[in-house]
Design a protein around this motif. Structure first.
Motif, PDB file in Angstrom:
ATOM      1  N   THR A  15       0.834  -1.205   0.000  1.00 64.94           N
ATOM      2  CA  THR A  15       0.000   0.000   0.000  1.00 64.94           C
ATOM      3  C   THR A  15       0.868   1.254   0.000  1.00 64.94           C
ATOM      4  N   TRP A  16       0.216   2.378  -0.242  1.00 62.48           N
ATOM      5  CA  TRP A  16       0.856   3.688  -0.165  1.00 62.48           C
ATOM      6  C   TRP A  16       0.167   4.426   0.985  1.00 62.48           C
ATOM      7  N   PHE A  17       0.927   4.714   2.039  1.00 67.36           N
ATOM      8  CA  PHE A  17       0.360   5.436   3.177  1.00 67.36           C
ATOM      9  C   PHE A  17       0.179   6.901   2.799  1.00 67.36           C
ATOM     10  N   HIS A  18      -0.954   7.199   2.196  1.00 68.18           N
ATOM     11  CA  HIS A  18      -1.228   8.495   1.593  1.00 68.18           C
ATOM     12  C   HIS A  18      -1.324   9.642   2.609  1.00 68.18           C
ATOM     13  N   ARG A  19      -1.455   9.345   3.879  1.00 62.83           N
ATOM     14  CA  ARG A  19      -1.511  10.406   4.887  1.00 62.83           C
ATOM     15  C   ARG A  19      -0.204  10.524   5.676  1.00 62.83           C
ATOM     16  N   ALA A  20       0.830   9.838   5.235  1.00 64.01           N
ATOM     17  CA  ALA A  20       2.110   9.847   5.950  1.00 64.01           C
ATOM     18  C   ALA A  20       2.846  11.169   5.759  1.00 64.01           C
ATOM     19  N   ASP A  21       3.684  11.479   6.729  1.00 59.13           N
ATOM     20  CA  ASP A  21       4.576  12.634   6.660  1.00 59.13           C
ATOM     21  C   ASP A  21       5.857  12.170   5.969  1.00 59.13           C
ATOM     22  N   ARG A  22       6.043  12.569   4.720  1.00 53.72           N
ATOM     23  CA  ARG A  22       7.188  12.107   3.925  1.00 53.72           C
ATOM     24  C   ARG A  22       8.484  12.811   4.294  1.00 53.72           C
ATOM     25  N   GLY A  23       8.423  13.804   5.150  1.00 55.46           N
ATOM     26  CA  GLY A  23       9.622  14.538   5.528  1.00 55.46           C
ATOM     27  C   GLY A  23      10.289  14.013   6.792  1.00 55.46           C
ATOM     28  N   LYS A  24       9.664  13.065   7.456  1.00 56.98           N
ATOM     29  CA  LYS A  24      10.236  12.541   8.706  1.00 56.98           C
ATOM     30  C   LYS A  24      11.350  11.554   8.431  1.00 56.98           C
ATOM     31  N   LEU A  25      12.468  11.753   9.100  1.00 57.15           N
ATOM     32  CA  LEU A  25      13.578  10.804   9.015  1.00 57.15           C
ATOM     33  C   LEU A  25      13.924  10.219  10.378  1.00 57.15           C
ATOM     34  N   LEU A  26      13.450  10.868  11.443  1.00 58.44           N
ATOM     35  CA  LEU A  26      13.675  10.384  12.802  1.00 58.44           C
ATOM     36  C   LEU A  26      12.337  10.212  13.501  1.00 58.44           C
ATOM     37  N   VAL A  27      12.172   9.090  14.188  1.00 62.43           N
ATOM     38  CA  VAL A  27      10.926   8.816  14.902  1.00 62.43           C
ATOM     39  C   VAL A  27      11.229   8.125  16.228  1.00 62.43           C
ATOM     40  N   HIS A  28      10.297   8.230  17.142  1.00 62.67           N
ATOM     41  CA  HIS A  28      10.344   7.423  18.356  1.00 62.67           C
ATOM     42  C   HIS A  28       9.657   6.105  17.986  1.00 62.67           C
ATOM     43  N   PRO A  29      10.347   4.959  18.067  1.00 63.20           N
ATOM     44  CA  PRO A  29       9.729   3.688  17.695  1.00 63.20           C
ATOM     45  C   PRO A  29       8.376   3.487  18.376  1.00 63.20           C
ATOM     46  N   ARG A  30       7.403   3.077  17.590  1.00 61.63           N
ATOM     47  CA  ARG A  30       6.031   2.832  18.022  1.00 61.63           C
ATOM     48  C   ARG A  30       5.397   4.073  18.665  1.00 61.63           C
ATOM     49  N   ALA A  31       5.904   5.259  18.304  1.00 59.24           N
ATOM     50  CA  ALA A  31       5.413   6.543  18.826  1.00 59.24           C
ATOM     51  C   ALA A  31       5.539   6.626  20.344  1.00 59.24           C
ATOM     52  N   ASP A  32       6.467   5.885  20.898  1.00 66.37           N
ATOM     53  CA  ASP A  32       6.717   5.864  22.340  1.00 66.37           C
ATOM     54  C   ASP A  32       7.852   6.843  22.643  1.00 66.37           C
ATOM     55  N   HIS A  33       7.513   8.001  23.195  1.00 64.20           N
ATOM     56  CA  HIS A  33       8.495   9.050  23.454  1.00 64.20           C
ATOM     57  C   HIS A  33       9.483   8.693  24.568  1.00 64.20           C
ATOM     58  N   GLU A  34       9.250   7.580  25.231  1.00 63.79           N
ATOM     59  CA  GLU A  34      10.217   7.074  26.211  1.00 63.79           C
ATOM     60  C   GLU A  34      11.416   6.452  25.495  1.00 63.79           C
ATOM     61  N   GLN A  35      11.212   6.028  24.251  1.00 64.58           N
ATOM     62  CA  GLN A  35      12.289   5.418  23.474  1.00 64.58           C
ATOM     63  C   GLN A  35      13.066   6.507  22.734  1.00 64.58           C
ATOM     64  N   PRO A  36      14.381   6.312  22.583  1.00 65.78           N
ATOM     65  CA  PRO A  36      15.170   7.314  21.867  1.00 65.78           C
ATOM     66  C   PRO A  36      14.810   7.355  20.381  1.00 65.78           C
ATOM     67  N   LEU A  37      15.073   8.490  19.768  1.00 66.74           N
ATOM     68  CA  LEU A  37      14.832   8.642  18.336  1.00 66.74           C
ATOM     69  C   LEU A  37      15.672   7.646  17.549  1.00 66.74           C
ATOM     70  N   LYS A  38      15.076   7.150  16.469  1.00 71.52           N
ATOM     71  CA  LYS A  38      15.770   6.269  15.527  1.00 71.52           C
ATOM     72  C   LYS A  38      15.469   6.762  14.121  1.00 71.52           C
ATOM     73  N   GLY A  39      16.347   6.420  13.199  1.00 73.07           N
ATOM     74  CA  GLY A  39      16.075   6.707  11.803  1.00 73.07           C
ATOM     75  C   GLY A  39      14.933   5.835  11.306  1.00 73.07           C
ATOM     76  N   VAL A  40      14.101   6.375  10.414  1.00 75.75           N
ATOM     77  CA  VAL A  40      12.930   5.616   9.940  1.00 75.75           C
ATOM     78  C   VAL A  40      13.314   4.291   9.293  1.00 75.75           C
ATOM     79  N   PHE A  41      14.517   4.204   8.726  1.00 73.26           N
ATOM     80  CA  PHE A  41      14.913   2.972   8.057  1.00 73.26           C
ATOM     81  C   PHE A  41      15.253   1.860   9.050  1.00 73.26           C
ATOM     82  N   ALA A  42      15.330   2.198  10.327  1.00 80.52           N
ATOM     83  CA  ALA A  42      15.557   1.207  11.378  1.00 80.52           C
ATOM     84  C   ALA A  42      14.256   0.871  12.100  1.00 80.52           C
ATOM     85  N   THR A  43      13.128   1.324  11.530  1.00 75.24           N
ATOM     86  CA  THR A  43      11.814   1.095  12.147  1.00 75.24           C
ATOM     87  C   THR A  43      10.815   0.673  11.061  1.00 75.24           C
ATOM     88  N   ARG A  44       9.614   0.401  11.526  1.00 75.25           N
ATOM     89  CA  ARG A  44       8.517   0.122  10.598  1.00 75.25           C
ATOM     90  C   ARG A  44       7.529   1.298  10.569  1.00 75.25           C
TER      91      ARG A  44
END
Length: 140
Positions: free
Chosen positions: A62-91
């Motif tokens: 699928t194409w996640f049509h509502r995704a933010d294509r500019g994000k390169l760093l995320v908190h895994p599973r949107a858990d702000h207790e976890q350190p930022l990771k690059g999107v390519f190291a996450t799902r």
């Protein structure tokens, strides 16, 4: 030799029709309580369904049509207790090319419509491709 473009064009072959209307409604992964949903294939591609049957496992791209294509760093599973990771190291769905890969089971086939699940994609999500899933040693 002609120069190659660095851009590619993708055309949806169908869309997801789901009870999940908003991103906040969707679980992170299908196995985390996602419902079944209808994959409505454009009738022009119906012949491509030949050979599929109820009970088959498929990969829906699928194409996640509502995704933010500019994000390169995320908190895994949107858990702000976890350190930022690059999107390519996450799902994470938010990434430069927001492709979703969903391993689902075909529950029912009706013409150019497939009831599949479980799938966490929200209603209206474009479908780019369908592939038969291959069993691995882990799943045998």
């Amino acid at each position: 030799m002609t120069p190659q473009s660095n851009e590619y064009m993708l055309s949806p072959i169908g869309s997801i029709r789901s009870a999940l209307a908003e991103l906040a409604d969707a679980p992170r992964q299908g196995v985390e309580g996602a419902p079944d949903a209808w994959l409505e294939l454009d009738p022009r591609y119906s012949d491509g369904l030949q050979g599929l049957a109820n009970g088959d496992e498929i990969i829906v791209v699928t194409w996640f049509h509502r995704a933010d294509r500019g994000k390169l760093l995320v908190h895994p599973r949107a858990d702000h207790e976890q350190p930022l990771k690059g999107v390519f190291a996450t799902r994470a769905p938010h990434r430069p090319n927001p492709l979703g890969l969903h391993r689902v089971t075909v529950r029912e086939m009706r013409g150019h419509r497939l009831l599949i699940g479980p799938i966490e994609a929200i209603d209206g999500t474009p479908v780019l491709d369908i592939k038969i899933a291959i069993a691995t040693d882990d799943q045998a």
